[in-house]
Structures are given as C-alpha cells and as structure tokens.
Design a protein around this motif. Sequence first.
Motif, PDB file in Angstrom:
ATOM      1  N   VAL A   1       8.885  11.153  37.386  1.00 22.57           N
ATOM      2  CA  VAL A   1       9.402  12.061  38.414  1.00 22.57           C
ATOM      3  C   VAL A   1       9.801  13.393  37.788  1.00 22.57           C
ATOM      4  N   LEU A   2      10.510  13.346  36.648  1.00 26.60           N
ATOM      5  CA  LEU A   2      10.936  14.572  35.969  1.00 26.60           C
ATOM      6  C   LEU A   2       9.726  15.383  35.508  1.00 26.60           C
ATOM      7  N   GLU A   3       8.669  14.686  35.107  1.00 25.27           N
ATOM      8  CA  GLU A   3       7.457  15.385  34.702  1.00 25.27           C
ATOM      9  C   GLU A   3       6.784  16.032  35.913  1.00 25.27           C
ATOM     10  N   ASP A   4       6.757  15.341  37.034  1.00 29.72           N
ATOM     11  CA  ASP A   4       6.183  15.903  38.258  1.00 29.72           C
ATOM     12  C   ASP A   4       6.970  17.119  38.743  1.00 29.72           C
ATOM     13  N   MET A   5       8.268  17.155  38.405  1.00 29.39           N
ATOM     14  CA  MET A   5       9.122  18.290  38.779  1.00 29.39           C
ATOM     15  C   MET A   5       9.022  19.439  37.781  1.00 29.39           C
ATOM     16  N   ASP A   6       8.155  19.277  36.777  1.00 30.09           N
ATOM     17  CA  ASP A   6       7.961  20.285  35.714  1.00 30.09           C
ATOM     18  C   ASP A   6       9.229  20.512  34.895  1.00 30.09           C
ATOM     19  N   LEU A   7      10.073  19.498  34.813  1.00 31.25           N
ATOM     20  CA  LEU A   7      11.271  19.593  33.984  1.00 31.25           C
ATOM     21  C   LEU A   7      10.992  19.121  32.566  1.00 31.25           C
ATOM     22  N   ILE A   8      10.024  18.242  32.411  1.00 26.14           N
ATOM     23  CA  ILE A   8       9.624  17.773  31.089  1.00 26.14           C
ATOM     24  C   ILE A   8       8.105  17.688  31.031  1.00 26.14           C
ATOM     25  N   LYS A   9       7.576  17.680  29.812  1.00 28.38           N
ATOM     26  CA  LYS A   9       6.155  17.425  29.573  1.00 28.38           C
ATOM     27  C   LYS A   9       6.075  16.437  28.423  1.00 28.38           C
ATOM     28  N   ARG A  10       5.671  15.213  28.714  1.00 30.82           N
ATOM     29  CA  ARG A  10       5.636  14.171  27.689  1.00 30.82           C
ATOM     30  C   ARG A  10       4.459  14.381  26.741  1.00 30.82           C
ATOM     31  N   LEU A  11       4.753  14.348  25.443  1.00 31.43           N
ATOM     32  CA  LEU A  11       3.742  14.537  24.408  1.00 31.43           C
ATOM     33  C   LEU A  11       3.385  13.222  23.739  1.00 31.43           C
ATOM     34  N   SER A  12       4.334  12.305  23.722  1.00 26.27           N
ATOM     35  CA  SER A  12       4.131  10.956  23.199  1.00 26.27           C
ATOM     36  C   SER A  12       5.259  10.101  23.760  1.00 26.27           C
ATOM     37  N   SER A  13       5.364   8.859  23.294  1.00 28.62           N
ATOM     38  CA  SER A  13       6.384   7.974  23.854  1.00 28.62           C
ATOM     39  C   SER A  13       7.805   8.470  23.590  1.00 28.62           C
ATOM     40  N   GLN A  14       7.999   9.217  22.503  1.00 31.48           N
ATOM     41  CA  GLN A  14       9.349   9.667  22.169  1.00 31.48           C
ATOM     42  C   GLN A  14       9.444  11.164  21.911  1.00 31.48           C
ATOM     43  N   ARG A  15       8.390  11.917  22.235  1.00 31.03           N
ATOM     44  CA  ARG A  15       8.426  13.369  22.094  1.00 31.03           C
ATOM     45  C   ARG A  15       8.071  14.002  23.427  1.00 31.03           C
ATOM     46  N   MET A  16       8.831  15.015  23.784  1.00 37.76           N
ATOM     47  CA  MET A  16       8.572  15.710  25.038  1.00 37.76           C
ATOM     48  C   MET A  16       9.072  17.145  24.943  1.00 37.76           C
ATOM     49  N   GLN A  17       8.449  17.986  25.715  1.00 36.01           N
ATOM     50  CA  GLN A  17       8.909  19.366  25.862  1.00 36.01           C
ATOM     51  C   GLN A  17       9.791  19.402  27.098  1.00 36.01           C
ATOM     52  N   ILE A  18      10.983  19.935  26.965  1.00 36.52           N
ATOM     53  CA  ILE A  18      11.904  19.913  28.101  1.00 36.52           C
ATOM     54  C   ILE A  18      12.345  21.332  28.468  1.00 36.52           C
ATOM     55  N   ASN A  19      12.522  21.536  29.760  1.00 33.37           N
ATOM     56  CA  ASN A  19      12.975  22.823  30.288  1.00 33.37           C
ATOM     57  C   ASN A  19      14.480  22.736  30.485  1.00 33.37           C
ATOM     58  N   THR A  20      15.223  23.070  29.442  1.00 31.85           N
ATOM     59  CA  THR A  20      16.677  22.878  29.481  1.00 31.85           C
ATOM     60  C   THR A  20      17.344  23.706  30.567  1.00 31.85           C
ATOM     61  N   GLU A  21      16.860  24.920  30.792  1.00 31.10           N
ATOM     62  CA  GLU A  21      17.492  25.781  31.789  1.00 31.10           C
ATOM     63  C   GLU A  21      17.299  25.213  33.196  1.00 31.10           C
TER      64      GLU A  21
END
Length: 216
Positions: free
Chosen positions: A188-208
């Motif tokens: 859900v968070l990925e669909d909201m463009d708040l995170i982008k999962r790169l692997s099982s434990q790495r992700m790019q997150i939009n902190t703001e």
Amino acid sequence: MMFGDFRLDAQEREALNAISSKIHKPAKCRIYAQDEPARYLYIIRSGAVRLEYQREDGRNQIFAFLWADNMFGTAENGLYRASAVTLIDTYLFQIPYPALRTLIEFRPRIQTLFLQHALKYTRATERHVLLATYPLVTKRLAGFLLECSKQADFFDRRSHILTLAMDRKDIADYLGIALETTSRTLKVLEDMDLIKRLSSQRMQINTEQIRIMISQ
C-alpha cells in the motif's frame, strides 16, 4: 572512542575502560534471555539489537529496537526482564554489574552519566508507544520507517535509501500486527509512492511525504 559521548575526565574514562570488554555477536544471536540472572550491562558500539518479551500465552512481543550508543541490560530483582537478540553483526561494550557497582562507589558521577545514557532506552520505548497509538496500520508502519531513517548507519540521506536491520516478522511483532498485514501494508505504501522497494530489506523512502501523511 570508547564511551565517546560520556563527559568523563581522564581518570574516569580509564577506570570505566578497565572494567569494560569489547565483544562481538553475530546476527540473530541471543545476548541474554528473559529471567536470566543479570550479569552485564551493555552499550552498542555498532549494529542493532531487539528487546523482546515472551508472554505467558507464548506470543512474542518486541518492544524496542536499539542502535549504536544505546545502553541495555537493566535488571529487576537481579534478573533480565526481557531477552536481547542481535539483528545484524553487532559489536558491544560489556560491563559486569559487580565491577560497575564498585566503581560507582568511588566515582559517583559515573552513575549520573549512566542514568543520562539510559534515557535513550526510555525514549525508544516511548516511540514504540507512540507508534502503537496510530489507529491506521499504514500510519503505524510508515511512522516506523520514518523512525528507522533517523539512524545514520542505515539511512543514506542523499539517495533516501533505507536498509532495514530487522526482517518483516520483527516489524510485525514490534507493531503488533500480523506478518501478512506487514507485507500488504508495504505494498500500500508503495502504491502511495511513499516507498520504492529495492529488495526485501532495502527501500527508497520519501521521508517528507511520510511526515505529511502521518500528520493528517
């Protein structure tokens, strides 16, 4: 530097160094168990640790994740009230309780410094309580990721890539939700463009954007 954030004079630092040992624990290693006699106090040099409590019904409750410079191992009636387990390769300062009590008798100012250091642990448990008050699971998980992003060893501020020290089961046990719910909510968070999962434990997150979402 050992106890680099302690405001010690040279003699105090030397005395504390003399009773402390540097130890290494591999990932997923139990440092001590719930209700075990408390022999040592610990300070994390690097790595990460989870504190967990086994309930009478067999359920496991993780109530704190601890990071570099955090202190743990406090005792109640001479026993550890929870278990401590490493999340990744972790290096620790290990301080025997009897030696620390003796040192404090001769250098009482060190006790005040340890109490100040223990406040970091208190703040960790306060953050857990705050996260648990979010009624929406999306806010609960997003808030957790935001807390993790405050750890410089695990978050790259330039790329906004967060490397989680814990797995999804740890996160579920910490937030009090099912493992399947954790996986669905990440989607859900990925669909909201708040995170982008790169692997099982790495992700790019939009902190703001996460901060804005949590405040609404």
